[in-house]
Write a protein that holds these residues in place. Structure first.
Motif, PDB file in Angstrom:
ATOM      1  N   LEU A   4      45.366   7.721  49.118  1.00  0.00           N
ATOM      2  CA  LEU A   4      44.766   6.620  49.881  1.00  0.00           C
ATOM      3  C   LEU A   4      43.314   6.468  49.470  1.00  0.00           C
ATOM      4  O   LEU A   4      42.596   7.455  49.315  1.00  0.00           O
ATOM      5  N   LEU A  10      50.484  10.729  46.193  1.00  0.00           N
ATOM      6  CA  LEU A  10      50.303   9.631  47.156  1.00  0.00           C
ATOM      7  C   LEU A  10      48.853   9.641  47.644  1.00  0.00           C
ATOM      8  O   LEU A  10      48.482  10.458  48.478  1.00  0.00           O
ATOM      9  N   PHE A  50      52.593  15.175  55.859  1.00  0.00           N
ATOM     10  CA  PHE A  50      51.420  14.638  55.169  1.00  0.00           C
ATOM     11  C   PHE A  50      50.401  15.751  54.952  1.00  0.00           C
ATOM     12  O   PHE A  50      50.247  16.635  55.785  1.00  0.00           O
ATOM     13  N   LEU A  78      47.316  11.891  50.613  1.00  0.00           N
ATOM     14  CA  LEU A  78      48.260  11.884  51.728  1.00  0.00           C
ATOM     15  C   LEU A  78      49.385  12.872  51.444  1.00  0.00           C
ATOM     16  O   LEU A  78      49.896  13.535  52.359  1.00  0.00           O
ATOM     17  N   HIS A  85      46.962  15.124  53.984  1.00  0.00           N
ATOM     18  CA  HIS A  85      45.668  14.674  54.500  1.00  0.00           C
ATOM     19  C   HIS A  85      44.501  15.501  53.979  1.00  0.00           C
ATOM     20  O   HIS A  85      43.649  15.940  54.752  1.00  0.00           O
TER      21      HIS A  85
END
Lengths: 449, 449
Positions: free
Chosen positions: B116, B114, B442, B110, B444
Motif C-alpha cells: 500500500l 501486496l 495482514f 500489507l 501491516h
C-alpha cells in the motif's frame, strides 16, 4: 456523555465548549475515559440488553406489519453471538491506537528565537448521524474521545431504547473522568437533524454512517463539510495480459465476497484483446456464483461464442444506465474498451472516485492506470474489496471518503484531525523584515521533528 | 490557457478532462510550461500594458463619476514601478518550488507481494474568483500548473482588457507545451459565477481572492468546498508578566503595520493585573500612531488614571459589537479579563479562528494559550502579522484558511494537493484473510518512504 433534550443550538454550543477542554487533555486522560466506559458497559450488560430487547420487540412487530425490513431487525440485535463482546473489545482497541493529537508535522526556524511549529489537533465538534446498529454508539464515542473531538450523535429511531441505555451508562462513567459530560451528547428528540445541519458556527464536520440515501440527503442539506461517500461505483479494467487464474480470483472476490459493500465492483471494463482469452473464464466463474452479467453487444457476442450454451443463454444485455448504477447486488455490467485510455476515461466520468483496479501483467500500464484514474483507491492485481481501514492497517475506520479535500479513501483517526501553527517568539515583529522594508531576513531553516 | 465563451458546464467539463492529463505530467513538463509562459509574457509587455492602459482609462473615468474607488484604480495599474517585473519573477519563483505532486506519505507492506502506498496528487479543478489586480492571473496560472491542477479563472470586470491580453499570450505559449490548453481557462462572460458554483461534479475547490463580502457570498452560494477566510478577527492577550517594551513593539506592529490586512489585531484582551503596569505604555504608543482605542469601562478607568490628560481624553468607549467586528482600520477594542481562561474563552467564541497571540513571560501560560485557543495560528510573543505563507517559508501563498478541514492557516502548494492510495498486488483477495474467515493475516509492516 449526556442525553440531551436541549435545543439543538444549545447542545451544539455546549459541545463546542467541551471540545475546547477535550482538545487540551493529555493522552492518559482520554485513554482513562475509554477504560471507564469499558468497565461501566461491562458492568451494565443486563440492563442494556433488556433495553435492546424492548427495541427488538417493537422492531419485530413493525417487520410483521411490513413497516421495517428484516435486515434492520437483525442489525438491531445486540444479543447476537459475539456482538456485545466485539463492542467492548472495540473500545479497548481504540484506546490502544497511537494518540493522533499533538504530533508536530513541520518545524521551521524563522529567525533566531522565532520558531514555527505545525501540530495536529482535533477538528472540534463532529455531528455523527447513523442508522440502526446500537453498537455504533460505543464505537463512535470511543473514536471521538480518543481523537479529542466532541461529538453529537443522532441514531436511528429503531434503536432508541438501546441508545438511551448505553448513553446513560457512558454518561455516568464519564463523571469520574476529566472528559466533560457534554463532550459526547446523544440527541433523541425528533426532527432535530435539519436544525443541527444549519449550525455551522458550532459543528465542524458531519459524518453520516448509513445508506446512500442518508448520505445524499445530508450532503444536499448542509454547508458543513461532510465526510463520507454517497456512492461506491467501482470498476475493474481487465487487460489482455492479465493472468487468467488471477483475474478469476480477483474479479470473483471483488463482486461476490460482499455484494452490498461500497467497495464491491460494479463494472468490468474488458480490453478487446481480452474478450476471447481472459474474459470467458472470468465470466464462467461469476455465473457459477450466481452473478448476473449485463453485457454490451461486443462482449456478449464474444462470450456467446466461447461459453457453453447453458451459460451463454443467461447473459443479459446492458443498457447505458447499467454503467452508472451501483447495483449493490450480484449484478455486474461488462463493457468492451479498445484501449487503456478509453478505460481510464470511462472510469473518470462514470465512476464514483472510490476504488478502481487494473488487472494486467504490464507494470507500465498499471502505473499509467494508477496515476490517471482519479479515485481514492487505485489498485493493481488485487481486489477492490481491499479498500478498508482495517485492511490498510489503520486500526479503525471512521468511514471511506470520496471527497477531494481533507481525507480521502479509508479514513482512520488521522481524518478526524486538523493542525494549528504555533510560533514561539521573543518580540519579533513584521516590520523588521526585508519584504516590509526592514533590515532582517527570515532564515527558514527546517528543524528536526 | 483558453479564453472561453463556452457554457460554464462545458468549460468545467473540459477543465476536468484537462486535469486528468495535467495530473500525470512529469515535473519537467509542468516546469517547462512555466518557462514558456514567462518568456511569452516578457515578449508581449507592450501589448499587455496597452490593454491595461485601456482598463485604466475606463476605471479612472468611473472613479471620476464616483462609481469606483481610487484604491481599485491604483490596484489595476500594471505599469506601476516594479509590478510587471514582480509578476514575471513570481512565475519563476513558483517554478523553482519543490514539486508537490507524487510524494509518498505512507507505505505499508500489507502482505508478501501486496504493498500500500499513499501518494500526493492534485485535487483536480480549481475555480478561482478574484477581483481587480491583473497580475493575479499570472500568479494563479503558475500555481495551478505547478501543482497539477486545472483552473477556471473569473476576474473582476475592471481588468477585463488586461486579463484577456494576458490570457491570449499564455494560451499561445501553452501550445508549445504538454499542458492542455483547457487546463487554464479564463471565463469572461458575465453572470457565470452562480452557474459555476453549482457544478460540483466538475469543480473540486473554490478559492475566492478578494474582499470579505466576496468570500461570504461564495461560501453561502455553493456546496463545493471553499478555501479561504471571510473574517480575520485576531486578538492579543496581554498578560501581566509580559515585558512592556516587547509588548509595545508587538502590539503596535500587529495593529499598525498594515491595518487592512486579515492578520492585523482587532481586540486587545488585558489581564486585570496588567492594566496599570503594561497596558499604559502600549496604549500610549498606539495613540501616538493614531489608533483609536475603544475601551471597556475597567480599562478606560485604569488608562485615564495613568495616561496624560491629553491622551486620556481621546479614549473611546467600546460597545459589545466592537468585540465582534473586524475593523480593518486604525481602531482597536480593549477588554479587561480576569484570567487566561476568560481570555481563551472570549477568543474562541468571538474570534474568527484566524490568528491570536499571547504576550507573557510565562512559558506554561503560553503553552496553555496555544493549545486551548482554537485558531489556525496561535503565537507567543510575536506579531499576529507573522501569519503569512511567505514569512512561514512556504514560498508562495494560495490564501489563508480558517477552515477546520483540509488546509488551515497560510496555505502553500500543499493545500492544493490531496492523496490517493495505490496498492500493488499479485492477485490477493479479501476472502483469504482472517477477518473474512480465511487463513492469512495482514502483516501491516511500515515501509521506508
Amino acid at each position: 456523555m449526556s442525553l440531551t433534550n436541549a435545543l439543538p443550538a444549545d447542545a451544539a454550543r455546549a459541545a463546542k465548549s467541551a471540545s475546547h477542554i477535550l482538545a487540551t487533555l493529555p493522552t492518559a486522560a482520554r485513554n482513562n475515559a475509554l477504560t471507564a466506559i469499558h468497565s461501566a458497559l461491562s458492568a451494565s450488560k443486563e440492563e442494556i440488553l433488556a433495553a435492546n430487547a424492548r427495541d427488538l420487540t417493537l422492531a419485530k412487530k413493525a417487520a410483521e406489519d411490513g413497516e421495517l425490513s428484516l435486515s434492520i431487525v437483525s442489525r438491531l440485535d445486540l444479543s447476537k453471538k459475539g456482538k456485545w463482546e466485539d463492542m467492548l473489545k472495540g473500545i479497548l482497541d481504540v484506546r490502544e491506537l497511537e494518540d493522533p493529537v499533538g504530533k508536530a508535522t513541520l518545524r521551521t526556524k524563522l529567525d533566531d528565537g522565532l520558531e514555527l511549529e505545525r501540530v495536529s489537533c482535533p477538528i472540534g465538534v463532529l455531528l455523527i448521524i447513523f442508522e440502526a446498529r446500537p453498537e455504533v454508539i460505543a464505537n463512535i464515542a470511543s473514536l471521538a474521545i480518543k481523537s479529542g473531538n466532541a461529538a453529537i450523535l443522532k441514531g436511528g429511531k429503531e434503536s432508541t431504547e438501546s441508545f438511551v441505555a448505553i448513553s446513560k451508562v457512558i454518561s455516568a462513567a464519564l463523571q469520574s473522568t476529566e472528559v466533560p459530560n457534554t463532550a459526547i451528547q446523544l440527541v433523541t428528540t425528533r426532527d432535530v437533524i435539519p436544525q443541527l445541519l444549519g449550525l455551522d458556527q458550532y459543528i465542524d464536520l458531519v459524518i453520516p454512517r448509513g445508506s446512500n440515501e442518508l448520505v445524499r440527503y445530508i450532503k444536499s442539506s448542509t454547508k458543513i463539510p461532510v465526510l463520507g461517500h454517497a456512492d461506491g461505483l467501482c470498476s475493474i479494467y481487465l487487460e489482455h495480459t492479465a493472468d487468467p487464474k488471477m483475474a478469476v480470483k480477483v474479479v470473483v472476490d471483488s463482486k461476490t465476497s460482499y455484494p452490498a459493500a461500497c467497495n464491491s465492483v460494479e463494472t468490468l471494463l474488458v480490453e478487446e484483446a481480452a474478450l476471447e482469452t481472459v474474459l470467458p473464464a472470468v465470466a464462467e466463474a461469476l455465473l457459477e456464483k450466481g452473478v448476473s452479467l449485463r453485457c454490451d453487444p461486443t462482449s456478449k457476442k464474444a462470450l456467446t461464442a466461447k461459453l457453453s450454451a447453458h451459460s451463454s443463454v443467461i447473459l443479459q444485455d446492458a443498457d447505458e444506465s447499467d454503467f452508472d448504477t451501483e447495483h449493490l447486488s450480484l449484478v455486474l455490467a461488462i463493457k468492451t474498451v479498445s484501449t487503456i485510455t478509453e478505460a481510464i476515461s470511462h472510469i473518470n466520468f462514470h465512476g464514483s472516485h472510490h476504488t478502481d483496479a487494473i488487472l494486467t501483467s504490464s507494470s507500465p500500464l498499471a502505473e499509467q492506470f494508477m496515476s490517471s484514474v482519479d479515485s481514492a483507491g487505485v489498485f493493481w492485481n488485487t481486489s477492490t474489496r481491499m479498500a478498508d481501514g482495517m485492511r490498510f492497517g489503520f486500526g479503525t475506520e471512521v468511514g471511506i471518503s470520496t471527497n477531494k479535500i481533507h481525507a480521502r479513501g479509508p479514513v482512520g483517526l488521522e481524518g478526524l484531525m486538523i493542525y494549528k501553527y504555533k510560533i514561539r517568539g521573543g518580540g519579533h515583529v513584521s516590520l523588521e523584515y526585508g519584504e516590509s522594508g526592514g533590515q532582517k531576513s527570515f532564515k527558514h531553516e527546517k528543524l528536526a521533528l
